[in-house]
Design a protein around this motif. Structure first.
Motif, PDB file in Angstrom:
ATOM      1  N   GLY A  88       0.857  -1.193   0.000  1.00  0.00           N
ATOM      2  CA  GLY A  88       0.000   0.000   0.000  1.00  0.00           C
ATOM      3  C   GLY A  88       0.890   1.239   0.000  1.00  0.00           C
ATOM      4  O   GLY A  88       2.090   1.164  -0.314  1.00  0.00           O
ATOM      5  N   PHE A  89       0.303   2.382   0.336  1.00  0.00           N
ATOM      6  CA  PHE A  89       1.033   3.658   0.352  1.00  0.00           C
ATOM      7  C   PHE A  89       2.000   3.751  -0.850  1.00  0.00           C
ATOM      8  O   PHE A  89       1.556   3.624  -1.978  1.00  0.00           O
ATOM      9  CB  PHE A  89       1.760   3.854   1.676  1.00  0.00           C
ATOM     10  CG  PHE A  89       0.806   4.105   2.844  1.00  0.00           C
ATOM     11  CD1 PHE A  89      -0.246   4.996   2.738  1.00  0.00           C
ATOM     12  CD2 PHE A  89       0.957   3.412   4.044  1.00  0.00           C
ATOM     13  CE1 PHE A  89      -1.123   5.228   3.800  1.00  0.00           C
ATOM     14  CE2 PHE A  89       0.097   3.627   5.114  1.00  0.00           C
ATOM     15  CZ  PHE A  89      -0.947   4.536   4.988  1.00  0.00           C
ATOM     16  N   LEU A  90       3.314   3.899  -0.608  1.00  0.00           N
ATOM     17  CA  LEU A  90       4.240   4.147  -1.717  1.00  0.00           C
ATOM     18  C   LEU A  90       4.961   2.888  -2.196  1.00  0.00           C
ATOM     19  O   LEU A  90       5.945   2.970  -2.936  1.00  0.00           O
ATOM     20  CB  LEU A  90       5.283   5.192  -1.286  1.00  0.00           C
ATOM     21  CG  LEU A  90       4.719   6.596  -1.036  1.00  0.00           C
ATOM     22  CD1 LEU A  90       5.766   7.484  -0.364  1.00  0.00           C
ATOM     23  CD2 LEU A  90       4.281   7.231  -2.360  1.00  0.00           C
ATOM     24  N   SER A  91       4.446   1.715  -1.782  1.00  0.00           N
ATOM     25  CA  SER A  91       5.211   0.486  -2.047  1.00  0.00           C
ATOM     26  C   SER A  91       5.377   0.177  -3.535  1.00  0.00           C
ATOM     27  O   SER A  91       6.312  -0.506  -3.913  1.00  0.00           O
ATOM     28  CB  SER A  91       4.548  -0.707  -1.351  1.00  0.00           C
ATOM     29  OG  SER A  91       3.239  -0.880  -1.831  1.00  0.00           O
ATOM     30  N   GLU A  92       4.454   0.673  -4.373  1.00  0.00           N
ATOM     31  CA  GLU A  92       4.595   0.386  -5.801  1.00  0.00           C
ATOM     32  C   GLU A  92       4.859   1.675  -6.591  1.00  0.00           C
ATOM     33  O   GLU A  92       4.553   1.759  -7.770  1.00  0.00           O
ATOM     34  CB  GLU A  92       3.345  -0.326  -6.315  1.00  0.00           C
ATOM     35  CG  GLU A  92       3.242  -1.724  -5.734  1.00  0.00           C
ATOM     36  CD  GLU A  92       2.056  -2.517  -6.273  1.00  0.00           C
ATOM     37  OE1 GLU A  92       2.261  -3.328  -7.173  1.00  0.00           O
ATOM     38  OE2 GLU A  92       0.948  -2.305  -5.779  1.00  0.00           O
ATOM     39  N   ASN A  93       5.461   2.638  -5.914  1.00  0.00           N
ATOM     40  CA  ASN A  93       5.724   3.931  -6.531  1.00  0.00           C
ATOM     41  C   ASN A  93       7.201   3.988  -6.959  1.00  0.00           C
ATOM     42  O   ASN A  93       8.103   4.040  -6.127  1.00  0.00           O
ATOM     43  CB  ASN A  93       5.391   5.025  -5.500  1.00  0.00           C
ATOM     44  CG  ASN A  93       5.529   6.415  -6.063  1.00  0.00           C
ATOM     45  OD1 ASN A  93       6.546   6.734  -6.673  1.00  0.00           O
ATOM     46  ND2 ASN A  93       4.517   7.239  -5.862  1.00  0.00           N
ATOM     47  N   ALA A  94       7.399   3.957  -8.284  1.00  0.00           N
ATOM     48  CA  ALA A  94       8.775   3.910  -8.808  1.00  0.00           C
ATOM     49  C   ALA A  94       9.549   5.180  -8.438  1.00  0.00           C
ATOM     50  O   ALA A  94      10.771   5.126  -8.212  1.00  0.00           O
ATOM     51  CB  ALA A  94       8.739   3.722 -10.319  1.00  0.00           C
ATOM     52  N   ASP A  95       8.851   6.320  -8.352  1.00  0.00           N
ATOM     53  CA  ASP A  95       9.543   7.569  -7.991  1.00  0.00           C
ATOM     54  C   ASP A  95      10.113   7.468  -6.578  1.00  0.00           C
ATOM     55  O   ASP A  95      11.210   7.972  -6.300  1.00  0.00           O
ATOM     56  CB  ASP A  95       8.580   8.768  -8.043  1.00  0.00           C
ATOM     57  CG  ASP A  95       8.168   9.077  -9.465  1.00  0.00           C
ATOM     58  OD1 ASP A  95       8.891   8.657 -10.398  1.00  0.00           O
ATOM     59  OD2 ASP A  95       7.108   9.724  -9.644  1.00  0.00           O
ATOM     60  N   PHE A  96       9.354   6.834  -5.694  1.00  0.00           N
ATOM     61  CA  PHE A  96       9.844   6.671  -4.313  1.00  0.00           C
ATOM     62  C   PHE A  96      11.085   5.762  -4.312  1.00  0.00           C
ATOM     63  O   PHE A  96      12.095   6.082  -3.678  1.00  0.00           O
ATOM     64  CB  PHE A  96       8.736   6.083  -3.431  1.00  0.00           C
ATOM     65  CG  PHE A  96       9.099   5.975  -1.976  1.00  0.00           C
ATOM     66  CD1 PHE A  96       9.743   7.020  -1.303  1.00  0.00           C
ATOM     67  CD2 PHE A  96       8.800   4.825  -1.246  1.00  0.00           C
ATOM     68  CE1 PHE A  96      10.070   6.915   0.054  1.00  0.00           C
ATOM     69  CE2 PHE A  96       9.118   4.718   0.104  1.00  0.00           C
ATOM     70  CZ  PHE A  96       9.758   5.757   0.748  1.00  0.00           C
ATOM     71  N   LEU A 295      -3.621 -11.429 -14.964  1.00  0.00           N
ATOM     72  CA  LEU A 295      -4.459 -10.316 -14.508  1.00  0.00           C
ATOM     73  C   LEU A 295      -3.593  -9.094 -14.259  1.00  0.00           C
ATOM     74  O   LEU A 295      -3.790  -8.031 -14.823  1.00  0.00           O
ATOM     75  CB  LEU A 295      -5.186 -10.751 -13.237  1.00  0.00           C
ATOM     76  CG  LEU A 295      -6.305  -9.905 -12.696  1.00  0.00           C
ATOM     77  CD1 LEU A 295      -7.396  -9.714 -13.733  1.00  0.00           C
ATOM     78  CD2 LEU A 295      -6.896 -10.559 -11.453  1.00  0.00           C
ATOM     79  N   GLU A 296      -2.613  -9.242 -13.379  1.00  0.00           N
ATOM     80  CA  GLU A 296      -1.672  -8.159 -13.111  1.00  0.00           C
ATOM     81  C   GLU A 296      -0.539  -8.704 -12.255  1.00  0.00           C
ATOM     82  O   GLU A 296      -0.622  -9.817 -11.729  1.00  0.00           O
ATOM     83  CB  GLU A 296      -2.365  -6.990 -12.396  1.00  0.00           C
ATOM     84  CG  GLU A 296      -2.881  -7.339 -11.013  1.00  0.00           C
ATOM     85  CD  GLU A 296      -3.208  -6.100 -10.179  1.00  0.00           C
ATOM     86  OE1 GLU A 296      -2.853  -4.975 -10.556  1.00  0.00           O
ATOM     87  OE2 GLU A 296      -3.818  -6.287  -9.115  1.00  0.00           O
ATOM     88  N   MET A 297       0.510  -7.895 -12.118  1.00  0.00           N
ATOM     89  CA  MET A 297       1.582  -8.280 -11.200  1.00  0.00           C
ATOM     90  C   MET A 297       1.668  -7.232 -10.106  1.00  0.00           C
ATOM     91  O   MET A 297       1.669  -6.030 -10.385  1.00  0.00           O
ATOM     92  CB  MET A 297       2.918  -8.367 -11.922  1.00  0.00           C
ATOM     93  CG  MET A 297       4.043  -8.758 -10.965  1.00  0.00           C
ATOM     94  SD  MET A 297       5.555  -9.193 -11.802  1.00  0.00           S
ATOM     95  CE  MET A 297       6.525  -9.751 -10.407  1.00  0.00           C
ATOM     96  N   ASN A 298       1.710  -7.678  -8.862  1.00  0.00           N
ATOM     97  CA  ASN A 298       1.906  -6.759  -7.746  1.00  0.00           C
ATOM     98  C   ASN A 298       3.381  -6.780  -7.362  1.00  0.00           C
ATOM     99  O   ASN A 298       3.909  -7.814  -6.955  1.00  0.00           O
ATOM    100  CB  ASN A 298       1.033  -7.149  -6.551  1.00  0.00           C
ATOM    101  CG  ASN A 298      -0.437  -6.824  -6.813  1.00  0.00           C
ATOM    102  OD1 ASN A 298      -1.314  -7.587  -6.474  1.00  0.00           O
ATOM    103  ND2 ASN A 298      -0.701  -5.691  -7.456  1.00  0.00           N
ATOM    104  N   THR A 299       4.014  -5.636  -7.539  1.00  0.00           N
ATOM    105  CA  THR A 299       5.471  -5.571  -7.365  1.00  0.00           C
ATOM    106  C   THR A 299       5.819  -5.211  -5.922  1.00  0.00           C
ATOM    107  O   THR A 299       6.458  -4.197  -5.646  1.00  0.00           O
ATOM    108  CB  THR A 299       6.060  -4.532  -8.352  1.00  0.00           C
ATOM    109  OG1 THR A 299       5.374  -3.289  -8.161  1.00  0.00           O
ATOM    110  CG2 THR A 299       5.901  -4.994  -9.784  1.00  0.00           C
ATOM    111  N   ARG A 300       5.383  -6.036  -5.006  1.00  0.00           N
ATOM    112  CA  ARG A 300       5.572  -5.778  -3.576  1.00  0.00           C
ATOM    113  C   ARG A 300       5.220  -7.031  -2.797  1.00  0.00           C
ATOM    114  O   ARG A 300       4.757  -8.019  -3.368  1.00  0.00           O
ATOM    115  CB  ARG A 300       4.645  -4.652  -3.129  1.00  0.00           C
ATOM    116  CG  ARG A 300       3.196  -4.977  -3.474  1.00  0.00           C
ATOM    117  CD  ARG A 300       2.221  -4.008  -2.882  1.00  0.00           C
ATOM    118  NE  ARG A 300       0.950  -4.030  -3.559  1.00  0.00           N
ATOM    119  CZ  ARG A 300      -0.017  -4.914  -3.365  1.00  0.00           C
ATOM    120  NH1 ARG A 300       0.151  -5.892  -2.488  1.00  0.00           N
ATOM    121  NH2 ARG A 300      -1.152  -4.846  -4.020  1.00  0.00           N
ATOM    122  N   LEU A 301       5.410  -6.946  -1.488  1.00  0.00           N
ATOM    123  CA  LEU A 301       4.906  -7.980  -0.594  1.00  0.00           C
ATOM    124  C   LEU A 301       3.388  -7.883  -0.629  1.00  0.00           C
ATOM    125  O   LEU A 301       2.836  -6.792  -0.700  1.00  0.00           O
ATOM    126  CB  LEU A 301       5.424  -7.656   0.810  1.00  0.00           C
ATOM    127  CG  LEU A 301       5.267  -8.686   1.892  1.00  0.00           C
ATOM    128  CD1 LEU A 301       6.180  -9.875   1.623  1.00  0.00           C
ATOM    129  CD2 LEU A 301       5.611  -8.065   3.250  1.00  0.00           C
TER     130      LEU A 301
END
Ligand code: ADP
Length: 499
Positions: A88-96, A295-301
Motif C-alpha cells: 500500500g502507500f508508496l510500495s509500488e511507486n517507482a519515484d519513491f 491479470l496483473e503483477m503486484n510488485t511488492r509484498l
C-alpha cells in the motif's frame, strides 16, 4: 543475519500490521527498525515496537505516509541506511524507489523499472503478451482523452458482453465497471474514467472480457540480483467482496499439480520479462476448464503473504531483506508441508455493504492455539481512523489438511474479541462455515449471491462483559460507536465435506 556492511537500520515507511510484521523480521535479522507515524498514530502499535520513531505529519496520508520528502527526511534524521515500503502507500511507486536509491539508501523492494513496467495494467498486458503469457482477451481502447470518439465499439462488442471497463492505474478493486449491454458502455467508460482520475490521478481505462465465475489464483515469486527467479506455489484468493480479497489460502483446493506447474512457469516468465528482483506476485484468473489469464503483477509484498509462509515454512520478509543485501536465494521447499488459510479482520459493517467503520477499539483480544498466527497492528484502546485502511488484523491458521486449517481458523475467529468498533469477525466465521467454503468450491462472484445465516443474539455473559466495559472509564473515550461481537456461530462444526 544481514551483513551490517550492507545495511543495519531500516526505515519502515508504513503503519499498522505490515509495519509491525516488517519490524519483527528486521529484529530477527539483527537489524534496527525505525517507525514513521502521523499525528493520528502517536500511540499506535508499530510506533511502540520500533527501535526509534519519527513523526512525519498530520493524519491525511498525503501529508504523511505518502510524502516522499518527509519519509526521506525521516530516514536521514534517524540515521537509516535502508527503506522498506511495506504494502500500500508508496510500495509500488517507482519515484519513491528512485528517490530512496538516489539518496544513497538501500531500497528493500523491486527495481523501479520493473515497478514501472507492471504499474500500468495496459503496459503490463502488452509486456506479458510479448512474453507469451496469456492475458484476458480484451480490446485496448486507451489511452484516450476525455470525449474522444475513437473508442472501438465494434472491437469491444466482438468480445461478447459482459465486458469489464478497467482503470489502467487501478488497484484495490477500484476503477472497474461491469457492462452487460452495448448501450451502457459509453456511460461506464466515462464514470470509470472519472473514478480513476480521482483515485489514481490517471483517467486511462481499457476494456476486457468479463469472465463469469473465475477463480483468482496468484503465484508468489522471488528473484535475486544474481538472475535467479523462483515460484513458491500459489494462493487461492477467490473470496472477495467488491473485488477485494477477504479470505485467502495456500495451496488452492482447485489446482492440480499439472496446472500448478503451468501457472508457476507463466509467473516466472512474467517476472523474468521485467528482470524482477525481490518478492512479488503474479495474479491470474483461472477458469473451470483450467484455462488461465494474466491479470496483473503486484510488485511488492502481498497482504496475504502469511499463507505462503505458513504453508511452506518460510519467512518472506526475511528473504526480502537478504535479497536486498545482495545475497543469493537459498534453496526453497518444492512443495507446501501445510495448508494455511487467512481471514482479514476489517473494521467494516457486513450488513451495510461492508462500509468501513471508525471509532475507538475499546477491547482487542487476539486468539492463540496450535497452528494459529495473528498479524495485527492494533492494541486495546487504539483509535481506528477514517484516514487509513480499515484492516485491523489478519488471522491465519494452518493444519496438515485444509479441513484442519479451516476448523482452527473458525475457532480462532470465535476467540477474537473486538469491542467498540463494528467488525466483520462474526461474518468471517459464518463464511468459513458455509457449504461452498467447506467444500472449497469458490469463485470471485460467490459473495455477491451467498446468503449466510443470520447471527443469533449474543449470550447473556457476553452482554454482561460488554456492559462492564462500556460502563467503565473507557466509555468516555471519543468516537465510541457500537460494539461488535465475535458471537457464537450459528452452525456447529461439520464433519468432512459438510456432512
Ligand atoms: P485490482 O488491481 O484493483 O486488485 P485486479 O485486476 O487485480 O484489480 O482485479 C481484482 C478482481 O476483480 C479480480 O480478482 C476479479 O475478481 C475481478 N476481475 C478483474 N478482471 C476481471 C475479468 N476480466 N473478469 C472477471 N473478473 C475480473
Amino acid at each position: 543475519m544481514i551483513s551490517p556492511r550492507r545495511f543495519g537500520r531500516v526505515l519502515v515507511a508504513n503503519r499498522g500490521e505490515i509495519a509491525v510484521r516488517v519490524m519483527r523480521a528486521c529484529r530477527t535479522a539483527g537489524l534496527e527498525s525505525v517507525a514513521v507515524y502521523s499525528d493520528a498514530d502517536r500511540d499506535a502499535r508499530h510506533v511502540a515496537l520500533a527501535d526509534a520513531a519519527v513523526e512525519i505529519g498530520p493524519a491525511p496520508a498525503k501529508e504523511s505516509y505518502l510524502s516522499i520528502p518527509k519519509l526521506l527526511e525521516a530516514a536521514k534524521t534517524a540515521g537509516c541506511d535502508a527503506v522498506h515500503p511495506g504494502y500500500g502507500f508508496l510500495s509500488e511507486n517507482a519515484d519513491f524507489a528512485r528517490a530512496v536509491t538516489g539518496a544513497g539508501l538501500v531500497w528493500i523492494g523491486p527495481p523501479a523499472d520493473a515497478m514501472e513496467a507492471m504499474g500500468s495494467k495496459i503496459s503490463a498486458r502488452k509486456r506479458m503478451k510479448a512474453a507469451g503469457v496469456p492475458v484476458v482477451p480484451g480490446a485496448l481502447i486507451g489511452p484516450f482523452e476525455e470525449h474522444e470518439e475513437k473508442i472501438s465499439f465494434k472491437e469491444i462488442s466482438s468480445l461478447g458482453f459482459p465486458v469489464l471497463v478497467k482503470a489502467s492505474a487501478g488497484g484495490g478493486g477500484k476503477g472497474m465497471r461491469v457492462v452487460h449491454s452495448p448501450s451502457d458502455l459509453s456511460e461506464a467508460i466515462s464514470s470509470c474514467r472519472r473514478e480513476a482520475l480521482a483515485a489514481f490521478g490517471d483517467s486511462t481505462v481499457y476494456v476486457e472480457k468479463y469472465l463469469s465465475a473465475p477463480r483468482h489464483i496468484e503465484v508468489q515469486i522471488l528473484g535475486d540480483t544474481h538472475g535467479n527467479v523462483v515460484a513458491l506455489g500459489e494462493r487461492e484468493c477467490s473470496l472477495q467482496r467488491r473485488h477485494q480479497k477477504v479470505v485467502e489460502e495456500c495451496p488452492s483446493p482447485a489446482v492440480s499439480p499439472e496446472l500448478r506447474a503451468r501457472l508457476c512457469q507463466a509467473a516466472v516468465e512474467a517476472a523474468r520479462a521485467v528482470a524482477y528482483v525481490s518478492v512479488g506476485t503474479v495474479e491470474f484468473l483461472v477458469e473451470p476448464s483450467g484455462a488461465f489469464w494474466f491479470l496483473e503483477m503486484n510488485t511488492r509484498l502481498q497482504v496475504e503473504h502469511p499463507v505462503t509462509e505458513e504453508a511452506f515454512s518460510v519467512d518472506l520478509v526475511a528473504l526480502q531483506l537478504r535479497i536486498a543485501a545482495g545475497e543469493r536465494l537459498p534453496e526453497l521447499p518444492a512443495a507446501p508441508a501445510f495448508h494455511a488459510i487467512e481471514a482479514r479482520v476489517y473494521a467494516e459493517d457486513p450488513d451495510a455493504e461492508f462500509l468501513p467503520q471508525a471509532g475507538r477499539l475499546l477491547v482487542w483480544i487476539e486468539p492463540s492455539g496450535p497452528g494459529v498466527r495473528v498479524d495485527s497492528g492494533v492494541i486495546s484502546g487504539q483509535a481506528v481512523d477514517v484516514h487509513y485502511d480499515p484492516m485491523l488484523a489478519k488471522i491465519v491458521a494452518k493444519g496438515r489438511t485444509r479441513e484442519e486449517a479451516r476448523r482452527r481458523l473458525v475457532v480462532a475467529l470465535r476467540e477474537t474479541v473486538a469491542l467498540g468498533v463494528t467488525t466483520n469477525l462474526s461474518w468471517l466465521g459464518r463464511l468459513l462455515e458455509s457449504d461452498p467454503v467447506v467444500r472449497g468450491e469458490t469463485h470471485t462472484g460467490l459473495l455477491e449471491t451467498l446468503l449466510l445465516p443470520a447471527l443469533p443474539p449474543p449470550p447473556d455473559e457476553v452482554l454482561a462483559a460488554a456492559a462492564s466495559v462500556l460502563s467503565g472509564p473507557a466509555c468516555a473515550a471519543p468516537g465510541v460507536t457500537k460494539s461488535s461481537w465475535p458471537g457464537p456461530f450459528d452452525t456447529p462444526f461439520r464433519m468432512g465435506n459438510g456432512a
